[in-house]
Motif scaffolding. Structure first.
Motif, PDB file in Angstrom:
ATOM      1  N   LEU A   1       0.915  -1.237  -0.074  1.00 47.85           N
ATOM      2  CA  LEU A   1      -0.116  -0.038  -0.029  1.00 47.85           C
ATOM      3  C   LEU A   1       0.906   1.190   0.032  1.00 47.85           C
ATOM      4  CD1 LEU A   1      -2.604   1.246   0.530  1.00 47.85           C
ATOM      5  CD2 LEU A   1      -2.264   1.255   2.879  1.00 47.85           C
ATOM      6  N   SER A   2       0.523   2.021  -0.750  1.00 42.34           N
ATOM      7  CA  SER A   2       1.371   3.566  -0.902  1.00 42.34           C
ATOM      8  C   SER A   2       0.513   4.768  -1.141  1.00 42.34           C
ATOM      9  CB  SER A   2       2.206   3.357  -1.910  1.00 42.34           C
ATOM     10  OG  SER A   2       3.150   4.719  -2.091  1.00 42.34           O
ATOM     11  N   PHE A   3       0.204   5.636  -0.223  1.00 44.45           N
ATOM     12  CA  PHE A   3      -0.682   6.707  -0.724  1.00 44.45           C
ATOM     13  C   PHE A   3       0.120   7.931  -0.131  1.00 44.45           C
ATOM     14  CE2 PHE A   3      -2.061   5.247   3.736  1.00 44.45           C
ATOM     15  CZ  PHE A   3      -2.167   6.409   4.398  1.00 44.45           C
ATOM     16  N   VAL A   4      -0.661   9.215  -0.581  1.00 50.83           N
ATOM     17  CA  VAL A   4      -0.120  10.277   0.100  1.00 50.83           C
ATOM     18  C   VAL A   4      -1.464  11.086   0.306  1.00 50.83           C
ATOM     19  CG1 VAL A   4      -0.194  11.506  -2.458  1.00 50.83           C
ATOM     20  CG2 VAL A   4       0.950  12.447  -0.717  1.00 50.83           C
ATOM     21  N   CYS A   5      -1.071  11.729   1.546  1.00 51.68           N
ATOM     22  CA  CYS A   5      -2.254  12.550   2.016  1.00 51.68           C
ATOM     23  C   CYS A   5      -1.729  13.773   2.835  1.00 51.68           C
ATOM     24  CB  CYS A   5      -3.100  11.707   3.210  1.00 51.68           C
ATOM     25  SG  CYS A   5      -1.943  11.325   4.611  1.00 51.68           S
ATOM     26  N   TRP A   6      -2.575  14.738   2.907  1.00 52.34           N
ATOM     27  CA  TRP A   6      -2.181  16.097   3.565  1.00 52.34           C
ATOM     28  C   TRP A   6      -1.770  15.797   5.070  1.00 52.34           C
ATOM     29  CZ3 TRP A   6      -1.099  18.886  -0.218  1.00 52.34           C
ATOM     30  CH2 TRP A   6      -1.996  18.995  -1.596  1.00 52.34           C
ATOM     31  N   ARG A   7      -0.791  16.862   5.279  1.00 56.83           N
ATOM     32  CA  ARG A   7      -0.746  17.074   6.713  1.00 56.83           C
ATOM     33  C   ARG A   7      -1.440  18.151   7.108  1.00 56.83           C
ATOM     34  NH1 ARG A   7       5.147  17.163   5.668  1.00 56.83           N
ATOM     35  NH2 ARG A   7       5.691  18.890   6.861  1.00 56.83           N
ATOM     36  N   SER A   8      -1.300  18.815   8.279  1.00 49.24           N
ATOM     37  CA  SER A   8      -2.351  19.901   8.809  1.00 49.24           C
ATOM     38  C   SER A   8      -2.491  21.183   7.876  1.00 49.24           C
ATOM     39  CB  SER A   8      -1.712  20.636  10.293  1.00 49.24           C
ATOM     40  OG  SER A   8      -0.687  21.178  10.004  1.00 49.24           O
ATOM     41  N   PRO A   9      -3.732  21.780   8.001  1.00 49.05           N
ATOM     42  CA  PRO A   9      -3.922  22.994   7.041  1.00 49.05           C
ATOM     43  C   PRO A   9      -2.910  23.790   7.505  1.00 49.05           C
ATOM     44  CG  PRO A   9      -6.027  22.155   8.226  1.00 49.05           C
ATOM     45  CD  PRO A   9      -4.974  21.357   8.425  1.00 49.05           C
ATOM     46  N   ALA A  10      -2.549  23.932   8.839  1.00 48.81           N
ATOM     47  CA  ALA A  10      -1.674  25.082   9.120  1.00 48.81           C
ATOM     48  C   ALA A  10      -0.131  25.019   8.323  1.00 48.81           C
ATOM     49  CB  ALA A  10      -0.995  25.073  10.577  1.00 48.81           C
ATOM     50  N   GLU A  11       0.075  23.812   7.657  1.00 45.94           N
ATOM     51  CA  GLU A  11       1.515  23.452   6.935  1.00 45.94           C
ATOM     52  C   GLU A  11       1.075  23.644   5.353  1.00 45.94           C
ATOM     53  OE1 GLU A  11       3.856  20.086   9.194  1.00 45.94           O
ATOM     54  OE2 GLU A  11       1.505  19.804   9.451  1.00 45.94           O
ATOM     55  N   ASN A  12      -0.004  23.937   5.226  1.00 51.80           N
ATOM     56  CA  ASN A  12      -0.601  23.906   3.763  1.00 51.80           C
ATOM     57  C   ASN A  12      -0.887  25.213   3.418  1.00 51.80           C
ATOM     58  OD1 ASN A  12      -0.019  21.138   2.449  1.00 51.80           O
ATOM     59  ND2 ASN A  12      -0.909  20.777   4.400  1.00 51.80           N
ATOM     60  N   SER A  13      -0.108  26.418   3.109  1.00 49.34           N
ATOM     61  CA  SER A  13      -0.562  27.654   2.518  1.00 49.34           C
ATOM     62  C   SER A  13      -1.428  27.654   1.260  1.00 49.34           C
ATOM     63  CB  SER A  13       0.560  28.582   2.586  1.00 49.34           C
ATOM     64  OG  SER A  13       1.613  28.185   1.302  1.00 49.34           O
ATOM     65  N   TRP A  14      -1.596  26.474   0.580  1.00 51.58           N
ATOM     66  CA  TRP A  14      -2.229  26.344  -0.756  1.00 51.58           C
ATOM     67  C   TRP A  14      -3.510  26.658  -0.173  1.00 51.58           C
ATOM     68  CZ3 TRP A  14      -5.989  22.649  -0.761  1.00 51.58           C
ATOM     69  CH2 TRP A  14      -5.720  21.398  -0.244  1.00 51.58           C
ATOM     70  N   VAL A  15      -3.933  26.026   1.279  1.00 43.07           N
ATOM     71  CA  VAL A  15      -5.388  25.944   1.931  1.00 43.07           C
ATOM     72  C   VAL A  15      -5.530  27.176   2.512  1.00 43.07           C
ATOM     73  CG1 VAL A  15      -5.153  24.375   3.496  1.00 43.07           C
ATOM     74  CG2 VAL A  15      -7.459  24.778   2.440  1.00 43.07           C
ATOM     75  N   THR A  16      -4.685  27.527   3.325  1.00 44.39           N
ATOM     76  CA  THR A  16      -4.841  28.578   4.558  1.00 44.39           C
ATOM     77  C   THR A  16      -5.052  30.014   3.800  1.00 44.39           C
ATOM     78  OG1 THR A  16      -2.188  28.573   4.840  1.00 44.39           O
ATOM     79  CG2 THR A  16      -3.933  27.449   6.517  1.00 44.39           C
ATOM     80  N   GLU A  17      -4.159  30.506   2.717  1.00 48.45           N
ATOM     81  CA  GLU A  17      -3.829  31.862   2.282  1.00 48.45           C
ATOM     82  C   GLU A  17      -5.233  32.064   1.504  1.00 48.45           C
ATOM     83  OE1 GLU A  17      -1.123  33.728   0.250  1.00 48.45           O
ATOM     84  OE2 GLU A  17       0.729  32.734   1.375  1.00 48.45           O
ATOM     85  N   PRO A  18      -5.979  31.245   0.541  1.00 44.73           N
ATOM     86  CA  PRO A  18      -7.345  31.382   0.366  1.00 44.73           C
ATOM     87  C   PRO A  18      -8.383  31.387   1.225  1.00 44.73           C
ATOM     88  CG  PRO A  18      -6.598  29.127  -0.748  1.00 44.73           C
ATOM     89  CD  PRO A  18      -5.389  30.062  -0.031  1.00 44.73           C
ATOM     90  N   GLY A  19      -7.994  30.329   2.144  1.00 46.25           N
ATOM     91  CA  GLY A  19      -9.006  30.188   3.511  1.00 46.25           C
ATOM     92  C   GLY A  19      -9.280  31.478   4.131  1.00 46.25           C
ATOM     93  N   GLN A  20      -7.955  32.054   4.488  1.00 45.31           N
ATOM     94  CA  GLN A  20      -8.185  33.436   5.063  1.00 45.31           C
ATOM     95  C   GLN A  20      -8.946  34.679   4.189  1.00 45.31           C
ATOM     96  OE1 GLN A  20      -3.962  34.190   5.919  1.00 45.31           O
ATOM     97  NE2 GLN A  20      -3.913  32.571   7.532  1.00 45.31           N
ATOM     98  N   ALA A  21      -8.628  34.562   3.186  1.00 49.23           N
ATOM     99  CA  ALA A  21      -9.472  35.452   2.192  1.00 49.23           C
ATOM    100  C   ALA A  21     -10.699  35.206   2.444  1.00 49.23           C
ATOM    101  CB  ALA A  21      -9.035  35.217   0.808  1.00 49.23           C
ATOM    102  N   VAL A  22     -11.125  34.108   2.585  1.00 51.81           N
ATOM    103  CA  VAL A  22     -12.834  33.783   2.620  1.00 51.81           C
ATOM    104  C   VAL A  22     -13.093  34.009   4.044  1.00 51.81           C
ATOM    105  CG1 VAL A  22     -14.444  31.840   2.802  1.00 51.81           C
ATOM    106  CG2 VAL A  22     -12.605  31.952   0.932  1.00 51.81           C
ATOM    107  N   ALA A  23     -12.540  33.777   4.896  1.00 47.45           N
ATOM    108  CA  ALA A  23     -12.588  34.153   6.407  1.00 47.45           C
ATOM    109  C   ALA A  23     -12.779  35.681   6.697  1.00 47.45           C
ATOM    110  CB  ALA A  23     -11.623  33.489   7.470  1.00 47.45           C
ATOM    111  N   GLU A  24     -12.048  36.476   5.909  1.00 47.91           N
ATOM    112  CA  GLU A  24     -12.045  37.911   5.833  1.00 47.91           C
ATOM    113  C   GLU A  24     -13.714  38.334   5.728  1.00 47.91           C
ATOM    114  OE1 GLU A  24      -9.724  39.746   2.960  1.00 47.91           O
ATOM    115  OE2 GLU A  24      -8.068  38.782   3.745  1.00 47.91           O
ATOM    116  N   VAL A  25     -14.459  37.516   5.168  1.00 43.45           N
ATOM    117  CA  VAL A  25     -15.763  37.992   4.724  1.00 43.45           C
ATOM    118  C   VAL A  25     -16.694  37.003   5.667  1.00 43.45           C
ATOM    119  CG1 VAL A  25     -17.757  38.084   3.029  1.00 43.45           C
ATOM    120  CG2 VAL A  25     -15.058  38.417   2.439  1.00 43.45           C
TER     121      VAL A  25
END
Ligand SMILES: C[S@@+](CC[C@H](N)C(=O)[O-])C[C@H]1O[C@@H](n2cnc3c(N)ncnc32)[C@H](O)[C@@H]1O
Length: 294
Positions: free
Chosen positions: A161-185
């Motif tokens: 078995l071999s797979f790749v999965c995400w670590r925490s959101p805090a370590e993934n600016s691909w999700v936190t940066e746009p996520g912060q933009a959404v959270a502003e609203v």
């Protein structure tokens, strides 16, 4: 008062039947994943390549691709195992598998098949597969231990078995940066159970280890993989649409107030323009490469 409308199940925690919610969600969203396939493939390419390299697929092997989506990695696995081998893609999303089948046919890859099913519960032929793989499609099981146990039973003894999965959101600016933009609203998202099915449910290495161990898997290896991901180029409107359609935490339901939607779009547009380079947008990403044996 929060402006945040109700989002997908992993944001709201409102799950009457988790497996059913999952199935509805991925079938509803499937056409959007098909529409944005090329951008997603650009983003996930290096992660999938790293996990396939650890799988070492050989000529003649039978390989399972879990949560295969539109089939990019299934087709790659089919090429690697050759005509004498076979790659089976399994996914809950019928619209995504329609696209995967279309692409396999277009590429004349007869050694592929696709099954619409919950990989965590589907009755695969026992001990059939030599290897199982997933690129970001294995974090959504309603019951993770039962799900991984189901996959172990589908592997021959010693199968990989071999797979790749995400670590925490805090370590993934691909999700936190746009996520912060959404959270502003919309304001900050409601707190959720970090282990609930969703893109970050396997963020904790000790959780992966205990789930896989309980599921009877052996030789578990969990290795960090840090490499920025390319979100790519395109117009600001195209990138806003991509984020509105697919970003975990940014999905705004159709019934949301139109002024709220406009403000979310403006905030995402500002983030896109801030991060744009001549080569498009690249943001930080952190994943686990996980391998084990049945
Ligand atoms: C983030 S997408 C990744 C898709 C694909 N692996 C790729 O790399 O393009 C997650 C995929 O997992 C699928 N999925 C979610 N839960 C699943 C389950 N229980 N069984 C099978 N597929 C599932 C979704 O439908 C979706 O296609």
């Amino acid at each position: 008062m929060s402006l945040r409308p109700s989002g997908p199940f992993w944001q709201t925690g409102a799950m009457a039947d988790v497996a059913q919610e999952l199935c509805l969600y991925w079938n509803d969203r499937g056409p959007m994943w098909v529409e944005h396939r090329e951008r997603l493939d650009t983003m996930l390419a290096s992660l999938g390549e790293a996990a396939i390299a650890r799988l070492h697929p050989s000529t003649g092997e039978h390989v399972l691709d879990i949560g295969c989506g539109t089939g990019t990695t299934t087709l790659e696995l089919a090429r690697l195992v050759g005509h004498g081998g076979h790659a089976t893609g399994v996914d809950v999303s019928a619209p995504m598998l329609d696209e995967a089948r279309r692409r396999a046919e277009e590429a004349s890859l007869a050694n592929t098949s696709f099954v619409v099913a919950d990989a965590g519960a589907h009755q695969f032929e026992p001990r059939h597969f030599d290897a199982a793989f997933s690129r970001m499609g294995i974090m959504f099981f309603a019951e993770p231990v039962a799900g991984f146990n189901n996959l172990r039973r589908a592997l021959r003894p010693g199968g990989r078995l071999s797979f790749v999965c995400w670590r925490s959101p805090a370590e993934n600016s691909w999700v936190t940066e746009p996520g912060q933009a959404v959270a502003e609203v919309l304001g900050p998202p409601d707190p959720t159970d970090p282990g609930a099915p969703g893109p970050f449910s396997l963020a904790a290495a000790d959780r992966i280890s205990s789930i896989l161990t309980e599921a009877g898997l052996l030789d578990i290896d969990i290795t960090p993989h840090d490499l920025p991901v390319k979100i790519g180029g395109g117009t600001t409107d195209e990138l806003i649409r991509y984020y509105m359609d697919l970003l975990p935490g940014a999905v705004v339901p159709d019934n949301a107030d139109v002024h709220v939607i406009d403000r979310v779009k403006a905030a995402l547009g500002a983030m896109v323009d801030r991060r744009r380079t001549p080569d498009g947008i690249t943001l930080g990403a952190a994943a686990w490469l996980v391998s084990a044996r049945a």
